[in-house]
Scaffold this motif. Structure first.
Motif, mmCIF file in Angstrom:
data_model
loop_
_atom_site.group_PDB
_atom_site.id
_atom_site.type_symbol
_atom_site.label_atom_id
_atom_site.label_comp_id
_atom_site.label_asym_id
_atom_site.label_seq_id
_atom_site.Cartn_x
_atom_site.Cartn_y
_atom_site.Cartn_z
ATOM 1 N N ALA A 179 0.854 -1.183 0.000
ATOM 2 C CA ALA A 179 0.000 0.000 0.000
ATOM 3 C C ALA A 179 0.892 1.236 0.000
ATOM 4 C CB ALA A 179 -0.912 0.003 1.234
ATOM 5 N N VAL A 180 0.837 1.990 -1.093
ATOM 6 C CA VAL A 180 1.650 3.198 -1.239
ATOM 7 C C VAL A 180 0.743 4.403 -1.055
ATOM 8 C CG1 VAL A 180 3.129 4.530 -2.779
ATOM 9 C CG2 VAL A 180 3.227 2.028 -2.803
ATOM 10 N N ASP A 181 1.048 5.229 -0.054
ATOM 11 C CA ASP A 181 0.220 6.387 0.270
ATOM 12 C C ASP A 181 0.377 7.484 -0.780
ATOM 13 O OD1 ASP A 181 -0.858 5.355 2.664
ATOM 14 O OD2 ASP A 181 0.993 5.843 3.723
ATOM 15 N N ARG A 182 -0.789 8.045 -1.197
ATOM 16 C CA ARG A 182 -0.823 9.185 -2.085
ATOM 17 C C ARG A 182 -1.817 10.195 -1.524
ATOM 18 N NH1 ARG A 182 -1.033 5.930 -7.905
ATOM 19 N NH2 ARG A 182 1.074 5.053 -7.794
ATOM 20 N N ALA A 183 -1.994 11.309 -2.218
ATOM 21 C CA ALA A 183 -2.916 12.341 -1.732
ATOM 22 C C ALA A 183 -4.357 11.829 -1.763
ATOM 23 C CB ALA A 183 -2.789 13.591 -2.594
ATOM 24 N N ARG A 184 -4.901 11.565 -0.568
ATOM 25 C CA ARG A 184 -6.277 11.112 -0.381
ATOM 26 C C ARG A 184 -6.584 9.769 -1.046
ATOM 27 N NH1 ARG A 184 -10.354 16.333 -0.508
ATOM 28 N NH2 ARG A 184 -9.232 17.579 1.063
ATOM 29 N N ASP A 223 -6.294 1.653 -7.237
ATOM 30 C CA ASP A 223 -6.226 2.904 -6.480
ATOM 31 C C ASP A 223 -7.558 3.113 -5.795
ATOM 32 O OD1 ASP A 223 -3.557 3.966 -7.202
ATOM 33 O OD2 ASP A 223 -4.382 4.002 -9.233
ATOM 34 N N LEU A 224 -7.523 3.255 -4.470
ATOM 35 C CA LEU A 224 -8.742 3.407 -3.684
ATOM 36 C C LEU A 224 -8.627 4.611 -2.758
ATOM 37 C CD1 LEU A 224 -9.349 -0.338 -2.742
ATOM 38 C CD2 LEU A 224 -10.523 0.973 -4.512
ATOM 39 N N PRO A 225 -9.757 5.276 -2.461
ATOM 40 C CA PRO A 225 -9.725 6.457 -1.589
ATOM 41 C C PRO A 225 -9.375 6.086 -0.149
ATOM 42 C CG PRO A 225 -11.986 5.842 -2.096
ATOM 43 C CD PRO A 225 -11.106 4.992 -2.969
ATOM 44 N N VAL A 226 -8.673 6.989 0.512
ATOM 45 C CA VAL A 226 -8.264 6.775 1.905
ATOM 46 C C VAL A 226 -8.511 8.045 2.712
ATOM 47 C CG1 VAL A 226 -6.324 6.338 3.455
ATOM 48 C CG2 VAL A 226 -6.509 5.060 1.324
ATOM 49 N N GLU A 227 -9.231 7.909 3.809
ATOM 50 C CA GLU A 227 -9.459 9.038 4.709
ATOM 51 C C GLU A 227 -8.572 8.953 5.939
ATOM 52 O OE1 GLU A 227 -13.570 9.231 5.669
ATOM 53 O OE2 GLU A 227 -14.226 9.648 3.598
ATOM 54 N N ASP A 228 -8.422 7.736 6.478
ATOM 55 C CA ASP A 228 -7.566 7.514 7.637
ATOM 56 C C ASP A 228 -7.080 6.068 7.597
ATOM 57 O OD1 ASP A 228 -9.804 6.026 8.374
ATOM 58 O OD2 ASP A 228 -10.562 7.577 9.712
ATOM 59 N N ASP A 229 -6.414 5.647 8.665
ATOM 60 C CA ASP A 229 -5.870 4.281 8.679
ATOM 61 C C ASP A 229 -6.954 3.207 8.624
ATOM 62 O OD1 ASP A 229 -3.346 5.292 8.740
ATOM 63 O OD2 ASP A 229 -3.047 5.047 10.899
#
Length: 285
Positions: free
Chosen positions: A175-180, A217-223
């Protein structure tokens, strides 16, 4: 022969042997060429082994992703220990204390909290979909995110003792973090083994493994979003692989066995064939 040639030859040999006995063959190869131990253990998927966490009393699964030498990290306690019967550090002394547990790499505090939530979520998933079995989830840190593996195992052995089966699924992800959003890469392997036997059919063994990959690619708000996203990816992948096994592999095996052998007498099969041909001929008139 160079080490590279030995490694390729070992993998080539394992592909030609009974997949149901992969662990046995792997141990034999390691005993013959100890220098290939790490490469083989990290490259060859083998049926998962169950151990019991000494601190919590809960079962967990052993694999190369939670191993450090002879010690394995329990997802429930987060600590390394040597499974009972192991010969490495981490045994239990006469007073029941944990001796010399391994000090391998552990995830950061943030990733460990996600690991705990993921284990709780997949424990519910395991009970709903498998109605038993064992699940384990392990996370580790990456420079630009985190990675992990979701393990699921279910074994069935009817009281008759003539049939047995096992399902092992190994889902490795990054899982690679990107903007949102986050970019996920999932590699899933299913190891399936089914064996049965009776007086009419004799013995039959259906064993093998399947590997598939996806990226999303999926949206992420928090952990917490990471746990939901990973759960959805694993659930969808398992459903696709199970349907593929059922429709393609088992369907083809059923057709082949049906063409080769019949439980009914030959005279009955010939009579049915003659009746069928007679109906076709009458329709042509």
């Amino acid at each position: 022969m160079s080490e590279v040639d030995q490694f390729d030859s070992a993998l080539d040999l394992l592909r030609r042997l009974n997949p149901r006995e992969t662990s046995k063959h792997l141990d034999s190869l390691i005993s013959l060429v100890p220098s290939l131990t790490e490469d083989l253990l990290s490259s060859v998927d083998q049926p998962l082994t169950i151990a019991r966490c000494r601190k919590t009393g809960r079962d967990y699964l052993l694999c190369d992703y939670n191993r450090d030498g002879d010690s394995y990290r329990s997802p429930w306690s987060g600590e390394f220990e040597t499974p009972l019967g192991g010969s490495g550090p981490g045994g239990v002394d006469d007073q029941g204390n944990n001796e010399g547990a391994g000090e391998g790499a552990v995830p950061s505090e943030r990733v460990r909290k996600m690991e705990i939530r993921a284990n709780e979520a997949f424990d519910v998933y395991r009970e709903l979909y498998y109605e038993g079995g064992v699940s384990s989830v392990y996370f580790w840190n990456l420079d630009d995110g985190f990675a992990g593996v979701v393990l699921l195992k279910k074994e069935v052995a009817p009281p008759s003792g003539k049939s047995q089966g096992s399902w092992d699924s190994i889902h490795v992800f990054e899982a690679v973090d990107r903007a949102r959003t986050a970019h996920y890469k999932l590699t899933s392997t299913v190891i399936l083994s089914l064996a049965t036997g009776n007086d009419n059919l004799g013995e039959m063994d259906l064993s093998g493994n399947m590997t598939r990959q996806i990226e999303s690619d999926l949206p992420v708000e928090d952990d917490t979003s990471h746990i939901a996203n990973i759960g959805k990816l694993v659930e969808d992948m398992e459903l696709k692989m199970r349907n593929l096994l059922q429709e393609v592999y088992f369907g083809k095996a059923k057709d082949v066995v049906g063409d080769l052998r019949s439980l009914g007498p030959l005279t009955e099969a010939n009579r049915e064939k003659a009746t069928h041909q007679e109906m076709i001929n009458s329709m042509k008139r």
